[in-house]
Design a protein around this motif. Structure first.
Motif, PDB file in Angstrom:
ATOM      1  N   VAL A  61       0.880  -1.311  -0.139  1.00 26.52           N
ATOM      2  CA  VAL A  61       0.127   0.060  -0.020  1.00 26.52           C
ATOM      3  C   VAL A  61       0.780   1.268   0.076  1.00 26.52           C
ATOM      4  O   VAL A  61       1.893   1.204   0.719  1.00 26.52           O
ATOM      5  CB  VAL A  61      -1.057  -0.095   1.033  1.00 26.52           C
ATOM      6  CG1 VAL A  61      -1.678   1.222   1.407  1.00 26.52           C
ATOM      7  CG2 VAL A  61      -1.943  -1.089   1.220  1.00 26.52           C
ATOM      8  N   THR A  71      -3.163  10.410  -1.894  1.00 24.70           N
ATOM      9  CA  THR A  71      -3.996   9.251  -2.569  1.00 24.70           C
ATOM     10  C   THR A  71      -3.219   7.971  -2.246  1.00 24.70           C
ATOM     11  O   THR A  71      -1.906   7.793  -2.195  1.00 24.70           O
ATOM     12  CB  THR A  71      -3.985   9.505  -4.027  1.00 24.70           C
ATOM     13  OG1 THR A  71      -4.667  10.628  -4.472  1.00 24.70           O
ATOM     14  CG2 THR A  71      -4.868   8.177  -4.674  1.00 24.70           C
ATOM     15  N   LEU A  73      -3.156   4.154  -2.696  1.00 22.81           N
ATOM     16  CA  LEU A  73      -3.333   3.081  -3.693  1.00 22.81           C
ATOM     17  C   LEU A  73      -2.738   1.582  -3.236  1.00 22.81           C
ATOM     18  O   LEU A  73      -1.630   1.628  -2.393  1.00 22.81           O
ATOM     19  CB  LEU A  73      -2.704   3.360  -5.108  1.00 22.81           C
ATOM     20  CG  LEU A  73      -0.935   3.515  -5.316  1.00 22.81           C
ATOM     21  CD1 LEU A  73      -0.429   2.219  -5.880  1.00 22.81           C
ATOM     22  CD2 LEU A  73      -0.674   4.836  -6.068  1.00 22.81           C
ATOM     23  N   GLU A  74      -3.145   0.853  -3.802  1.00 19.11           N
ATOM     24  CA  GLU A  74      -2.865  -0.856  -3.113  1.00 19.11           C
ATOM     25  C   GLU A  74      -2.751  -1.670  -4.356  1.00 19.11           C
ATOM     26  O   GLU A  74      -3.097  -1.628  -5.402  1.00 19.11           O
ATOM     27  CB  GLU A  74      -4.071  -1.327  -2.462  1.00 19.11           C
ATOM     28  CG  GLU A  74      -3.690  -2.842  -1.907  1.00 19.11           C
ATOM     29  CD  GLU A  74      -4.861  -3.568  -1.218  1.00 19.11           C
ATOM     30  OE1 GLU A  74      -4.620  -4.113  -0.206  1.00 19.11           O
ATOM     31  OE2 GLU A  74      -6.204  -3.419  -1.551  1.00 19.11           O
ATOM     32  N   LYS A  76      -2.304  -5.233  -5.149  1.00 15.28           N
ATOM     33  CA  LYS A  76      -2.364  -6.801  -4.435  1.00 15.28           C
ATOM     34  C   LYS A  76      -2.774  -7.846  -5.555  1.00 15.28           C
ATOM     35  O   LYS A  76      -3.565  -7.412  -6.546  1.00 15.28           O
ATOM     36  CB  LYS A  76      -3.681  -6.646  -3.643  1.00 15.28           C
ATOM     37  CG  LYS A  76      -4.068  -7.827  -2.697  1.00 15.28           C
ATOM     38  CD  LYS A  76      -5.221  -7.561  -1.450  1.00 15.28           C
ATOM     39  CE  LYS A  76      -5.476  -8.782  -0.725  1.00 15.28           C
ATOM     40  NZ  LYS A  76      -6.383  -8.354  -0.015  1.00 15.28           N
ATOM     41  N   GLU A  81      -5.308  -0.671  -7.238  1.00 11.67           N
ATOM     42  CA  GLU A  81      -6.593  -0.016  -6.910  1.00 11.67           C
ATOM     43  C   GLU A  81      -6.426   1.067  -6.049  1.00 11.67           C
ATOM     44  O   GLU A  81      -5.563   1.332  -5.276  1.00 11.67           O
ATOM     45  CB  GLU A  81      -7.401  -1.141  -6.256  1.00 11.67           C
ATOM     46  CG  GLU A  81      -8.833  -0.269  -5.535  1.00 11.67           C
ATOM     47  CD  GLU A  81      -9.593  -1.519  -4.893  1.00 11.67           C
ATOM     48  OE1 GLU A  81     -10.821  -1.333  -4.592  1.00 11.67           O
ATOM     49  OE2 GLU A  81      -8.860  -2.320  -4.155  1.00 11.67           O
ATOM     50  N   LEU A  83      -7.502   3.203  -3.335  1.00  9.18           N
ATOM     51  CA  LEU A  83      -8.291   2.878  -2.021  1.00  9.18           C
ATOM     52  C   LEU A  83      -9.096   4.181  -1.645  1.00  9.18           C
ATOM     53  O   LEU A  83     -10.085   4.073  -1.055  1.00  9.18           O
ATOM     54  CB  LEU A  83      -7.250   2.482  -0.939  1.00  9.18           C
ATOM     55  CG  LEU A  83      -6.713   1.014  -1.345  1.00  9.18           C
ATOM     56  CD1 LEU A  83      -6.018   0.505   0.122  1.00  9.18           C
ATOM     57  CD2 LEU A  83      -7.948  -0.013  -1.479  1.00  9.18           C
ATOM     58  N   SER A  84      -8.158   5.105  -1.591  1.00  5.26           N
ATOM     59  CA  SER A  84      -9.077   6.548  -0.931  1.00  5.26           C
ATOM     60  C   SER A  84      -8.375   7.611  -1.757  1.00  5.26           C
ATOM     61  O   SER A  84      -7.067   7.349  -2.076  1.00  5.26           O
ATOM     62  CB  SER A  84      -8.719   6.627   0.485  1.00  5.26           C
ATOM     63  OG  SER A  84      -7.528   6.726   0.796  1.00  5.26           O
ATOM     64  N   LYS A  90     -14.628  10.824  -5.867  1.00  4.27           N
ATOM     65  CA  LYS A  90     -14.157   9.545  -5.972  1.00  4.27           C
ATOM     66  C   LYS A  90     -14.375   8.635  -6.820  1.00  4.27           C
ATOM     67  O   LYS A  90     -14.458   7.407  -6.495  1.00  4.27           O
ATOM     68  CB  LYS A  90     -14.505   9.156  -4.443  1.00  4.27           C
ATOM     69  CG  LYS A  90     -13.981  10.085  -3.231  1.00  4.27           C
ATOM     70  CD  LYS A  90     -14.084   9.071  -1.812  1.00  4.27           C
ATOM     71  CE  LYS A  90     -13.857  10.289  -0.681  1.00  4.27           C
ATOM     72  NZ  LYS A  90     -12.705  11.147  -0.862  1.00  4.27           N
ATOM     73  N   THR A  93     -11.946   5.724  -7.468  1.00  8.74           N
ATOM     74  CA  THR A  93     -11.869   4.357  -6.498  1.00  8.74           C
ATOM     75  C   THR A  93     -12.938   3.246  -7.137  1.00  8.74           C
ATOM     76  O   THR A  93     -12.957   2.473  -5.969  1.00  8.74           O
ATOM     77  CB  THR A  93     -11.937   4.714  -5.238  1.00  8.74           C
ATOM     78  OG1 THR A  93     -13.439   5.408  -4.906  1.00  8.74           O
ATOM     79  CG2 THR A  93     -11.497   5.884  -4.480  1.00  8.74           C
ATOM     80  N   LYS A  96     -10.228  -1.635 -10.402  1.00 15.49           N
ATOM     81  CA  LYS A  96      -9.072  -1.992 -10.283  1.00 15.49           C
ATOM     82  C   LYS A  96      -8.493  -2.227 -11.777  1.00 15.49           C
ATOM     83  O   LYS A  96      -9.106  -2.288 -12.842  1.00 15.49           O
ATOM     84  CB  LYS A  96      -8.991  -3.347  -9.770  1.00 15.49           C
ATOM     85  CG  LYS A  96      -9.481  -3.440  -8.408  1.00 15.49           C
ATOM     86  CD  LYS A  96      -9.305  -4.782  -7.559  1.00 15.49           C
ATOM     87  CE  LYS A  96      -9.928  -4.835  -6.280  1.00 15.49           C
ATOM     88  NZ  LYS A  96      -9.790  -6.223  -5.790  1.00 15.49           N
TER      89      LYS A  96
END
Length: 130
Positions: A61, A71, A73-74, A76, A81, A83-84, A90, A93, A96
């Motif tokens: 993350v 911002t 981002l993840e 995985k 994606e 995330l916030s 938004k 968000t 993916k």
């Protein structure tokens, strides 16, 4: 006045030009299609004129500072994606990305995320004289 009608015929040169243009078009389309099939390896994040590169294979993350704030981002399972984000709607968000050349953009915060198969590092020099 019946003799004023002109008939147009395709010559051998016209046919060669049409075939050549068609072949070039197909070749260019195939090149970009094959390029898009390459598996992405890098996540390239751009924000405020800075570029950050993260490996796609490592789950993590990241916080990226944008115009309005951070911002998050993840990465995985080789998917990325947002995330916030501090933006109002938004919309960044909502999905993916996982394929080469796909991107996520948060325009209000000035953050863009793109997947790339090959990362080409930018040089500060246009040319070097010896």
């Amino acid at each position: 006045m019946e003799g004023d009608k002109k008939s147009y015929r395709i010559t051998a040169g016209d046919a060669i030009i049409c075939i050549f243009v068609l072949a070039v078009t197909v070749a260019v389309c195939c090149f970009f299609y094959i390029k898009s099939l390459a598996a992405p390896s890098y996540v390239v994040v751009t924000s405020q004129g800075e570029e950050y590169v993260y490996p796609l294979y490592k789950d993590a993350v990241y916080n990226v500072s944008g115009l309005l704030g951070d911002t998050v981002l993840e990465i995985k399972n080789k998917e990325v994606e947002i995330l916030s984000s501090p933006c109002l709607l938004k919309t960044c968000t909502n999905r993916k990305i996982e394929k080469n050349a796909e991107s996520l953009v948060c325009l209000p915060n000035g953050v863009s995320v793109q997947l790339k198969a090959v990362f080409e590092q930018k040089n500060d020099y246009d040319a070097i004289a010896f």
